[in-house]
Design a protein around this motif. Structure first.
Motif, PDB file in Angstrom:
ATOM      1  N   SER A 145       0.813  -1.199   0.000  1.00 11.04           N
ATOM      2  CA  SER A 145       0.000   0.000   0.000  1.00 11.04           C
ATOM      3  C   SER A 145       0.851   1.256   0.000  1.00 11.04           C
ATOM      4  CB  SER A 145      -0.890   0.008   1.254  1.00 11.04           C
ATOM      5  OG  SER A 145      -1.688   1.163   1.300  1.00 11.04           O
ATOM      6  N   ALA A 146       0.298   2.320  -0.583  1.00  7.64           N
ATOM      7  CA  ALA A 146       0.837   3.653  -0.363  1.00  7.64           C
ATOM      8  C   ALA A 146       0.393   4.074   1.045  1.00  7.64           C
ATOM      9  CB  ALA A 146       0.277   4.609  -1.417  1.00  7.64           C
ATOM     10  N   LEU A 147       0.849   5.232   1.496  1.00  6.30           N
ATOM     11  CA  LEU A 147       0.513   5.711   2.837  1.00  6.30           C
ATOM     12  C   LEU A 147      -0.152   7.071   2.750  1.00  6.30           C
ATOM     13  CD1 LEU A 147       3.826   4.760   4.648  1.00  6.30           C
ATOM     14  CD2 LEU A 147       1.724   3.432   4.521  1.00  6.30           C
ATOM     15  N   LYS A 148      -1.003   7.350   3.729  1.00  9.98           N
ATOM     16  CA  LYS A 148      -1.642   8.668   3.815  1.00  9.98           C
ATOM     17  C   LYS A 148      -1.699   9.073   5.285  1.00  9.98           C
ATOM     18  CE  LYS A 148      -6.374   6.850   4.081  1.00  9.98           C
ATOM     19  NZ  LYS A 148      -7.692   6.826   3.429  1.00  9.98           N
ATOM     20  N   TYR A 149      -1.906  10.357   5.504  1.00 10.55           N
ATOM     21  CA  TYR A 149      -2.024  10.879   6.864  1.00 10.55           C
ATOM     22  C   TYR A 149      -3.461  11.295   7.117  1.00 10.55           C
ATOM     23  CZ  TYR A 149      -1.264  13.622  11.064  1.00 10.55           C
ATOM     24  OH  TYR A 149      -1.325  14.099  12.350  1.00 10.55           O
ATOM     25  N   ASP A 150      -4.046  10.775   8.185  1.00 11.12           N
ATOM     26  CA  ASP A 150      -5.403  11.097   8.612  1.00 11.12           C
ATOM     27  C   ASP A 150      -5.294  12.225   9.637  1.00 11.12           C
ATOM     28  OD1 ASP A 150      -7.863  11.225   9.927  1.00 11.12           O
ATOM     29  OD2 ASP A 150      -8.135   9.059   9.990  1.00 11.12           O
ATOM     30  N   VAL A 151      -5.596  13.447   9.214  1.00 14.60           N
ATOM     31  CA  VAL A 151      -5.408  14.627  10.066  1.00 14.60           C
ATOM     32  C   VAL A 151      -6.266  14.539  11.326  1.00 14.60           C
ATOM     33  CG1 VAL A 151      -5.646  17.146  10.173  1.00 14.60           C
ATOM     34  CG2 VAL A 151      -4.832  16.064   8.073  1.00 14.60           C
ATOM     35  N   ALA A 152      -7.531  14.161  11.192  1.00 13.66           N
ATOM     36  CA  ALA A 152      -8.443  14.138  12.338  1.00 13.66           C
ATOM     37  C   ALA A 152      -7.992  13.149  13.411  1.00 13.66           C
ATOM     38  CB  ALA A 152      -9.860  13.793  11.874  1.00 13.66           C
ATOM     39  N   ALA A 153      -7.454  12.000  12.983  1.00 14.63           N
ATOM     40  CA  ALA A 153      -7.028  10.969  13.937  1.00 14.63           C
ATOM     41  C   ALA A 153      -5.538  11.035  14.254  1.00 14.63           C
ATOM     42  CB  ALA A 153      -7.374   9.590  13.385  1.00 14.63           C
ATOM     43  N   LEU A 154      -4.789  11.952  13.602  1.00 18.59           N
ATOM     44  CA  LEU A 154      -3.336  12.083  13.791  1.00 18.59           C
ATOM     45  C   LEU A 154      -2.632  10.753  13.511  1.00 18.59           C
ATOM     46  CD1 LEU A 154      -3.275  14.133  17.143  1.00 18.59           C
ATOM     47  CD2 LEU A 154      -3.222  15.022  14.815  1.00 18.59           C
ATOM     48  N   THR A 155      -3.046  10.083  12.445  1.00 19.12           N
ATOM     49  CA  THR A 155      -2.600   8.711  12.200  1.00 19.12           C
ATOM     50  C   THR A 155      -2.085   8.518  10.775  1.00 19.12           C
ATOM     51  OG1 THR A 155      -4.186   7.887  13.820  1.00 19.12           O
ATOM     52  CG2 THR A 155      -3.382   6.295  12.220  1.00 19.12           C
ATOM     53  N   LEU A 156      -0.936   7.801  10.661  1.00 20.82           N
ATOM     54  CA  LEU A 156      -0.459   7.324   9.370  1.00 20.82           C
ATOM     55  C   LEU A 156      -1.214   6.046   9.039  1.00 20.82           C
ATOM     56  CD1 LEU A 156       3.422   7.645   9.592  1.00 20.82           C
ATOM     57  CD2 LEU A 156       1.885   8.987   8.187  1.00 20.82           C
ATOM     58  N   ARG A 157      -1.804   5.982   7.852  1.00 22.23           N
ATOM     59  CA  ARG A 157      -2.630   4.821   7.486  1.00 22.23           C
ATOM     60  C   ARG A 157      -2.208   4.251   6.135  1.00 22.23           C
ATOM     61  NH1 ARG A 157      -7.086   4.426  10.675  1.00 22.23           N
ATOM     62  NH2 ARG A 157      -7.758   6.290  11.797  1.00 22.23           N
ATOM     63  N   LEU A 158      -2.542   2.963   5.938  1.00 22.96           N
ATOM     64  CA  LEU A 158      -2.420   2.369   4.616  1.00 22.96           C
ATOM     65  C   LEU A 158      -3.459   3.024   3.711  1.00 22.96           C
ATOM     66  CD1 LEU A 158      -2.027  -1.447   5.411  1.00 22.96           C
ATOM     67  CD2 LEU A 158      -0.235   0.263   5.066  1.00 22.96           C
ATOM     68  N   ASP A 159      -3.104   3.225   2.454  1.00 15.21           N
ATOM     69  CA  ASP A 159      -3.987   3.896   1.512  1.00 15.21           C
ATOM     70  C   ASP A 159      -4.176   3.018   0.281  1.00 15.21           C
ATOM     71  OD1 ASP A 159      -5.491   5.878   0.275  1.00 15.21           O
ATOM     72  OD2 ASP A 159      -3.731   6.894  -0.540  1.00 15.21           O
ATOM     73  N   GLU A 160      -5.389   2.532   0.094  1.00 17.36           N
ATOM     74  CA  GLU A 160      -5.740   1.681  -1.047  1.00 17.36           C
ATOM     75  C   GLU A 160      -4.820   0.462  -1.166  1.00 17.36           C
ATOM     76  OE1 GLU A 160      -6.313   3.882  -4.658  1.00 17.36           O
ATOM     77  OE2 GLU A 160      -7.255   5.549  -3.593  1.00 17.36           O
ATOM     78  N   PRO A 161      -4.811  -0.388  -0.153  1.00 20.66           N
ATOM     79  CA  PRO A 161      -3.961  -1.582  -0.219  1.00 20.66           C
ATOM     80  C   PRO A 161      -4.421  -2.545  -1.305  1.00 20.66           C
ATOM     81  CG  PRO A 161      -5.430  -1.712   1.660  1.00 20.66           C
ATOM     82  CD  PRO A 161      -5.613  -0.343   1.069  1.00 20.66           C
ATOM     83  N   ARG A 162      -3.451  -3.289  -1.838  1.00 23.21           N
ATOM     84  CA  ARG A 162      -3.800  -4.308  -2.840  1.00 23.21           C
ATOM     85  C   ARG A 162      -3.056  -5.599  -2.491  1.00 23.21           C
ATOM     86  NH1 ARG A 162      -0.079  -1.310  -6.643  1.00 23.21           N
ATOM     87  NH2 ARG A 162       1.735  -2.657  -6.733  1.00 23.21           N
ATOM     88  N   ALA A 163      -3.744  -6.705  -2.675  1.00 24.99           N
ATOM     89  CA  ALA A 163      -3.137  -8.013  -2.423  1.00 24.99           C
ATOM     90  C   ALA A 163      -2.222  -8.344  -3.588  1.00 24.99           C
ATOM     91  CB  ALA A 163      -4.213  -9.073  -2.253  1.00 24.99           C
ATOM     92  N   ASP A 164      -0.925  -8.401  -3.318  1.00 27.87           N
ATOM     93  CA  ASP A 164       0.057  -8.702  -4.359  1.00 27.87           C
ATOM     94  C   ASP A 164       0.274 -10.201  -4.510  1.00 27.87           C
ATOM     95  OD1 ASP A 164       0.567  -5.977  -4.814  1.00 27.87           O
ATOM     96  OD2 ASP A 164       2.005  -5.920  -3.176  1.00 27.87           O
ATOM     97  N   ARG A 165       0.078 -10.936  -3.406  1.00 26.82           N
ATOM     98  CA  ARG A 165       0.375 -12.365  -3.444  1.00 26.82           C
ATOM     99  C   ARG A 165      -0.493 -13.075  -2.425  1.00 26.82           C
ATOM    100  NH1 ARG A 165       4.669 -15.770  -0.629  1.00 26.82           N
ATOM    101  NH2 ARG A 165       4.786 -14.037   0.804  1.00 26.82           N
ATOM    102  N   ILE A 166      -1.055 -14.190  -2.812  1.00 28.01           N
ATOM    103  CA  ILE A 166      -1.738 -15.063  -1.866  1.00 28.01           C
ATOM    104  C   ILE A 166      -1.477 -16.502  -2.283  1.00 28.01           C
ATOM    105  CG2 ILE A 166      -3.939 -14.825  -3.088  1.00 28.01           C
ATOM    106  CD1 ILE A 166      -5.240 -15.172  -0.221  1.00 28.01           C
ATOM    107  N   GLU A 167      -0.942 -17.260  -1.365  1.00 28.30           N
ATOM    108  CA  GLU A 167      -0.633 -18.667  -1.605  1.00 28.30           C
ATOM    109  C   GLU A 167      -1.357 -19.500  -0.554  1.00 28.30           C
ATOM    110  OE1 GLU A 167       3.607 -19.072  -1.451  1.00 28.30           O
ATOM    111  OE2 GLU A 167       3.937 -17.569  -3.008  1.00 28.30           O
TER     112      GLU A 167
END
Length: 194
Positions: free
Chosen positions: A111-133
């Protein structure tokens, strides 16, 4: 040769005690580990981020009222070249329709990262499953279960918090900092303080 001030004013033991005492004093910014106000940056190490992630696992969600998907034992990988973070975890997909009733494997979501101003939190942004076995299944069943696992893993990790700041951490004197650019390093995540 010792400086005249030290030899004339303080005996050697006094100098040693004074130096050790000064070293024992807390540094003014020691409580702000990770902050560098001189370069206007904050860096969270991979180990700090992993400790925060581990507190929120395992995570589980149902899918289509038929499947239950569990993620546990997360591992964080940082990709500085692509400015992305990835979480790999053990995935267990359970359903009364399966024989046996649960299938396990590994899923990796980046995932890319984003900052949630209201929660003061670094979050995953639009994660995608690259691999599943998955182990123990093949053919069309494996494909369907991989799709289910990927969809649920992405959903479980959407907006997932990697690091939350306390408001007082972002304040120094009368200045309150905001978070600017986010940079993924090989061993941590650096944010700009502005």
């Amino acid at each position: 040769m010792a400086h005249p001030f030290f030899t004339s004013v303080l005996p050697r033991r006094g100098v040693l005690r004074a130096l050790l005492g000064a070293a024992a004093l807390p540094a003014p910014l020691a409580a702000l580990a990770g902050f560098n106000f001189f370069t206007s940056e904050y860096t969270a190490s991979r180990e700090e981020l992993m400790a925060q992630i581990a507190k929120r696992f395992p995570v589980q969600q149902r899918y289509a009222e038929i499947f239950s998907v569990l993620l546990r034992d997360p591992q964080l990988t940082l990709d500085a070249r692509n400015n992305r973070a990835a979480i790999s975890a053990i995935v267990v997909i359970g359903s009364p329709l399966l024989q046996p009733s649960a299938v396990g494997g590994i899923v990796s979501v980046s995932s890319a990262l984003k900052y949630d101003v209201a929660a003061l939190t670094l979050r995953l942004d639009e994660p995608r499953a690259d691999r599943i076995e998955l182990q123990g299944v093949a053919g069309r069943d494996a494909e369907r279960l991989q799709q289910v696992g990927a969809i649920v893993a992405q959903e479980l990790l959407r907006d997932y918090p990697l690091h939350t700041f306390r408001r007082e951490e972002l304040t120094l004197g009368r200045k309150t900092y905001e978070i600017g650019a986010i940079t993924v390093l090989n061993d941590g995540i650096k944010v700009e303080l502005k």
